[in-house]
Design an enzyme around this catalytic site. Structure first.
Site, PDB file in Angstrom:
ATOM      1  N   ARG A 144       0.822  -1.213   0.000  1.00 27.50           N
ATOM      2  CA  ARG A 144       0.000   0.000   0.000  1.00 27.50           C
ATOM      3  C   ARG A 144       0.857   1.266   0.000  1.00 27.50           C
ATOM      4  NH1 ARG A 144      -5.431  -1.870   2.241  1.00 27.50           N
ATOM      5  NH2 ARG A 144      -6.159   0.268   2.391  1.00 27.50           N
ATOM      6  N   TYR A 147       0.730   4.349  -2.440  1.00 25.18           N
ATOM      7  CA  TYR A 147      -0.350   5.307  -2.214  1.00 25.18           C
ATOM      8  C   TYR A 147      -0.166   6.042  -0.883  1.00 25.18           C
ATOM      9  CZ  TYR A 147      -5.154   7.085  -1.811  1.00 25.18           C
ATOM     10  OH  TYR A 147      -6.256   7.897  -1.672  1.00 25.18           O
ATOM     11  N   GLY A 150       2.994   8.015  -0.964  1.00 23.71           N
ATOM     12  CA  GLY A 150       2.783   9.032  -2.004  1.00 23.71           C
ATOM     13  C   GLY A 150       1.946  10.182  -1.468  1.00 23.71           C
ATOM     14  N   ASN A 192     -18.162  -3.512  -4.087  1.00 20.26           N
ATOM     15  CA  ASN A 192     -18.126  -4.974  -4.242  1.00 20.26           C
ATOM     16  C   ASN A 192     -19.353  -5.629  -3.610  1.00 20.26           C
ATOM     17  OD1 ASN A 192     -15.718  -5.049  -5.590  1.00 20.26           O
ATOM     18  ND2 ASN A 192     -14.624  -6.257  -4.068  1.00 20.26           N
ATOM     19  N   GLN A 211     -12.390  -6.245  10.926  1.00 16.11           N
ATOM     20  CA  GLN A 211     -11.768  -4.934  10.692  1.00 16.11           C
ATOM     21  C   GLN A 211     -12.872  -3.890  10.496  1.00 16.11           C
ATOM     22  OE1 GLN A 211     -11.960  -7.369   8.407  1.00 16.11           O
ATOM     23  NE2 GLN A 211     -11.435  -6.732   6.345  1.00 16.11           N
TER      24      GLN A 211
HETATM   25  N1  UDP Z   1     -12.865  -5.685   1.735  1.00 19.39           N
HETATM   26  C1  UDP Z   1     -13.592  -6.855   1.851  1.00 19.39           C
HETATM   27  N2  UDP Z   1     -14.172  -7.366   0.736  1.00 19.39           N
HETATM   28  C2  UDP Z   1     -14.081  -6.775  -0.484  1.00 19.39           C
HETATM   29  C3  UDP Z   1     -13.350  -5.568  -0.593  1.00 19.39           C
HETATM   30  C4  UDP Z   1     -12.737  -5.059   0.539  1.00 19.39           C
HETATM   31  O1  UDP Z   1     -13.723  -7.429   2.943  1.00 19.39           O
HETATM   32  O2  UDP Z   1     -14.654  -7.313  -1.449  1.00 19.39           O
HETATM   33  C5  UDP Z   1     -12.261  -5.115   2.961  1.00 19.39           C
HETATM   34  C6  UDP Z   1     -10.797  -4.690   2.822  1.00 19.39           C
HETATM   35  O3  UDP Z   1      -9.948  -5.798   3.073  1.00 19.39           O
HETATM   36  C7  UDP Z   1     -10.713  -3.621   3.884  1.00 19.39           C
HETATM   37  C8  UDP Z   1     -12.104  -2.974   3.889  1.00 19.39           C
HETATM   38  O4  UDP Z   1     -12.961  -3.923   3.259  1.00 19.39           O
HETATM   39  O5  UDP Z   1     -10.476  -4.186   5.150  1.00 19.39           O
HETATM   40  C9  UDP Z   1     -12.166  -1.672   3.114  1.00 19.39           C
HETATM   41  O6  UDP Z   1     -11.595  -1.885   1.842  1.00 19.39           O
HETATM   42  P1  UDP Z   1     -11.600  -0.771   0.718  1.00 19.39           P
HETATM   43  O7  UDP Z   1     -10.714  -1.266  -0.392  1.00 19.39           O
HETATM   44  O8  UDP Z   1     -12.989  -0.387   0.370  1.00 19.39           O
HETATM   45  O9  UDP Z   1     -10.950   0.513   1.423  1.00 19.39           O
HETATM   46  P2  UDP Z   1      -9.559   0.735   2.191  1.00 19.39           P
HETATM   47  O10 UDP Z   1      -8.958  -0.593   2.542  1.00 19.39           O
HETATM   48  O11 UDP Z   1      -8.722   1.507   1.248  1.00 19.39           O
HETATM   49  O12 UDP Z   1      -9.968   1.477   3.408  1.00 19.39           O
END
Ligand code: UDP
Length: 313
Positions: A144, A147, A150, A192, A211
């Site tokens: 990560r 990003y 960055g 998703n 989480q």
């Molecule tokens: N996540 C999940 N299923 C999915 C997509 C994401 O459980 O199909 C989880 C991901 O592992 C994370 C949380 O949802 O813990 C948020 O993910 P997202 O990519 O939306 O945002 P970010 O991680 O950048 O906060």
């Protein structure tokens, strides 16, 4: 009427900002390479004489033949599936070269410039909820990092242009945001889950689903971004912007299944590396300085987002 440049204007949040600022009677110049954005997102304003689209990658310098009053930078792939892997180096260039190019443009035009930074600057936070003074816990060599680091460097460059070059800057840190114009292929959890539920496919929870994230509806977010741009002189931020309501991914999946009436089943998949365990903004500063707090609760925003995806997939 102001002339406002929006980098990343065909993306999810940028397109809402373009529409709102055009509707309010401004001239909006939208700059995007359409890597994750699409002209479909700006279709309602594309023929408005006060709206101009320029296809351009901000990694390359840009010159605009109009005097610009304000610049909003929303140009970066922001979803892990779009910023990682093959896109990682490009993501870094966008976060760094792109930011330099926009700050040079701001300097030349004597324009105010707002950087959309991110809650990712906090990494895997060891303080909860996160206040702006928390300096974060980022893995600089993780998947990560392109990003996260960055965006951290983007903030540094903004503050150096402010201190050294006198550029009028504003910095916001955006927490998870959702709503219409999200890209169904973006891999974000809200898009998703909703797309999976609407198609009757398995709902993919990564890890054990405990989480947490805090989800802000896009209209609330656009409101505070504009308030920050027009905030008092000398107030630079950074300011956390997001909805402090905090949910586990299991709670989100259950809500989406219930609200769509879907027969989808929840399945558990491996948790990606460096996926933050918990995240919630402390928005006291935004409340105090900008008189703002989000008004749209998750259930209400999800209804709007589900309706959007019904027409989009
Ligand atoms: N996540 C999940 N299923 C999915 C997509 C994401 O459980 O199909 C989880 C991901 O592992 C994370 C949380 O949802 O813990 C948020 O993910 P997202 O990519 O939306 O945002 P970010 O991680 O950048 O906060």
């Amino acid at each position: 009427m102001k002339t406002i440049l929006i980098a990343g204007g065909t993306g999810f949040i940028g397109s809402h900002l373009c529409k709102r600022l055009v509707d309010e009677g401004n001239r909006v110049i939208c700059v995007d390479n359409n890597y994750t954005g699409t002209l479909k997102n700006v279709a309602p304003i594309i023929d408005n004489p006060n709206f101009k689209f320029i296809e351009h990658d901000i990694v390359n310098p840009l010159d605009i033949d109009e005097k610009i009053d304000q610049i909003y930078n929303l140009a970066t792939p922001a979803s892990p599936v779009h910023y990682q892997g093959k896109a990682a180096l490009f993501t870094i260039k966008t976060c760094v070269h792109g930011v330099f190019n926009l700050l040079e443009l701001a300097k030349k035009n004597n324009a105010r410039i707002l950087q959309t930074s991110t809650s990712e600057v906090y990494g895997e936070p060891l303080e909860h909820p996160q206040t702006e003074s928390y300096r974060g816990n980022v893995n600089p060599i993780g998947i990560r990092a392109c990003y996260d680091e960055g965006k951290r460097l983007g903030e540094t460059i903004f503050f150096e242009y402010h201190r050294g070059e006198g550029v009028d800057i504003k910095v916001v840190r955006i927490f998870n945001t959702y709503g219409a114009n999200m890209n169904p292929e973006d891999g974000r959890v809200v898009s998703n889950f909703i797309c999976q539920a609407l198609k009757g496919e398995d709902i993919t929870i990564y890890g054990d689903g405990t989480q947490t994230r805090s989800f802000c509806y896009v209209d609330d977010l656009v409101e505070v971004i504009i308030r920050m741009m027009n905030s008092r002189d000398g107030f630079t931020g950074p300011v956390n912007i997001g909805n402090p309501g905090e949910f586990t991914m299991i709670e989100l999946a259950e809500k989406v299944i219930e609200m769509t009436g879907s027969s989808s089943k929840i399945v558990f998949m491996p948790l990606p590396a460096d996926d933050p365990t918990q995240r919630r903004p402390d928005i006291s500063l935004a409340k105090k300085e900008l008189g703002w707090e989000p008004l749209i609760p998750l259930n209400e925003g999800l209804v709007k987002t589900i309706n959007y995806f019904k027409g989009a997939i």
